[in-house]
Design a protein around this motif. Sequence first.
Motif, short mmCIF file in Angstrom:
data_model
loop_
_atom_site.label_atom_id
_atom_site.label_comp_id
_atom_site.label_asym_id
_atom_site.label_seq_id
_atom_site.Cartn_x
_atom_site.Cartn_y
_atom_site.Cartn_z
N ASP A 1 0.85 -1.20 0.00
CA ASP A 1 0.00 0.00 0.00
C ASP A 1 0.88 1.25 0.00
O ASP A 1 1.63 1.50 0.95
N GLU A 2 0.79 2.04 -1.05
CA GLU A 2 1.72 3.15 -1.22
C GLU A 2 1.49 4.30 -0.26
O GLU A 2 2.32 5.22 -0.17
N GLN A 3 0.40 4.28 0.49
CA GLN A 3 0.21 5.33 1.50
C GLN A 3 1.23 5.21 2.63
O GLN A 3 1.43 6.14 3.40
N TYR A 4 1.89 4.04 2.71
CA TYR A 4 2.89 3.82 3.77
C TYR A 4 4.32 4.06 3.29
O TYR A 4 5.28 3.74 4.00
N LEU A 5 4.45 4.63 2.11
CA LEU A 5 5.78 4.99 1.64
C LEU A 5 6.35 6.15 2.45
O LEU A 5 5.64 7.12 2.75
N ASN A 6 7.60 6.05 2.78
CA ASN A 6 8.30 7.16 3.42
C ASN A 6 8.81 8.10 2.34
O ASN A 6 9.10 7.67 1.21
N GLN B 1 18.17 8.20 0.63
CA GLN B 1 17.17 7.51 -0.18
C GLN B 1 16.57 8.49 -1.18
O GLN B 1 15.78 9.36 -0.82
N PRO B 2 16.96 8.39 -2.46
CA PRO B 2 16.46 9.33 -3.46
C PRO B 2 15.02 9.06 -3.88
O PRO B 2 14.39 9.93 -4.49
N ASN B 3 14.51 7.86 -3.56
CA ASN B 3 13.15 7.49 -3.93
C ASN B 3 12.34 7.15 -2.69
O ASN B 3 12.89 6.79 -1.64
N ALA B 4 11.02 7.26 -2.82
CA ALA B 4 10.14 6.88 -1.71
C ALA B 4 10.34 5.40 -1.41
O ALA B 4 10.59 4.60 -2.32
N TYR B 5 10.20 5.01 -0.13
CA TYR B 5 10.56 3.65 0.25
C TYR B 5 9.74 3.17 1.44
O TYR B 5 9.24 3.95 2.25
N PHE B 6 9.62 1.83 1.53
CA PHE B 6 9.03 1.18 2.70
C PHE B 6 10.17 0.79 3.65
O PHE B 6 11.34 0.73 3.26
N THR B 7 9.81 0.51 4.90
CA THR B 7 10.84 0.08 5.85
C THR B 7 10.31 -1.02 6.76
O THR B 7 9.10 -1.27 6.85
N GLY B 8 11.26 -1.62 7.48
CA GLY B 8 10.91 -2.60 8.51
C GLY B 8 11.01 -1.97 9.89
O GLY B 8 10.81 -0.75 10.05
N ASP B 9 11.36 -2.77 10.86
CA ASP B 9 11.41 -2.32 12.25
C ASP B 9 12.68 -1.53 12.52
O ASP B 9 13.70 -1.70 11.86
#
Length: 411
Positions: free
Chosen positions: A284-289, A306-314
């Motif tokens: 779900d792209e709403q959770y992109l940083n 990070q030059p692009n939007a990204y997801f992450t873990g813990d």
Amino acid sequence: MEGLLDRNWGTFKNNELFEKLPLKRLKKTFDKKNDISTERTKEYNLPLINAKAGNNGIMYYGRECDWESEELTLDVVNDGAISTGMVYAQPQRTGTLYNAYQIRLKDRIPTYRQLLFLQRCLQTNIQLKFDYYNKATWDDKVENETIDLPLKTSSDLNNYSKFDIDWQFMEEFIKELEAERIQELKAERIQELEAYLIATNLNNYHLTDEEQVLLDYKPKFKSFKLASTYVMRGKLIEVDEKGLFDIVPTKKKINANSITFDGRLPYVARGESKNGIRGYINFDEQYLNPKDTISFGQDTATMYYQPNAYFTGDKIQVFKLNEAYGTLTENIALYIISSMKKSFANFVWGQQSFALDVISEIPVELPVDVHGNIDFEYMSQYIQAIKKVSIEDVVRYKEKIITATQNIVNE
């Protein structure tokens, strides 16, 4: 390749051309821990063959005085779930450890190129005929298999012998392959370099006079707190309006065990390579940083632009440049990250070493202009100059590889 398929070929029994070498261990007792090494050293300098896939069949090295050895041989692996039936050319003096043996031509000493040709021909004929349950031993097995070799153009195809084998063709064929490999290296170097230079705006990687002066320039430095604000337990904590970053938690901690890495958007973890990117996912792209931020591994202090939007873990925090300083670019991020690592190295950590209330107060030394403001222009230009220097080093390294390959071919 031209000339290979349109040649006349002859079929020979292996034991007609080759003999197995009874190479033995000279040392009466054998202690694997003390008598061999996985690395080549001055003491352990003799390659030892065994059931190995890759690295030219060599996994260990022994003392020359402990093993019988021979050079310009073919190494046949007779055991191993993957390696059975593999053949390697051994130009250097080599000993035999176990689960493999060496064979050599009976009537001639081949060149290394001819040995490489023989290696490929022999492996092609035997590899698929043997496996873990049907060992590729020499006696009554591999010796009775055949090898196909090119013949001289004048050979009588109805009545040829081993004297009709075209050794010169083997030599020239491998030499041509080597020349093609050199051209491939050159083409690969040019393509990779051009693609990188275009992507990084470093098409001209030679330093200008201004950049040379910039590298010699010694700026003044001033300390700035790492954080302007940070979020803890849902509450915004203000630190210093001149602090570098607003530290915010990742939008969603996505468990790596619950996803598959077959998507298109980066998933950033706490690793120390590949810019922290563990893989690419669909989510779900709403959770992109947000892009143009620094990902910070809170328990490892790994940090990446990070030059692009990204997801992450813990245990990942997102460092957004203080709005008062504008937008974070790659060059500025690289400079600041380098300065942050220096600050962290000199910090005395407790058990909660990377807690936000601790790291937010860390002073980071950055260059300033005559007015005492952070000199972002200098930082950006300095990193660009350093990139050019690094690119020149890479170019020289690639050219050394090509030159070394050419020297080997010429020898």
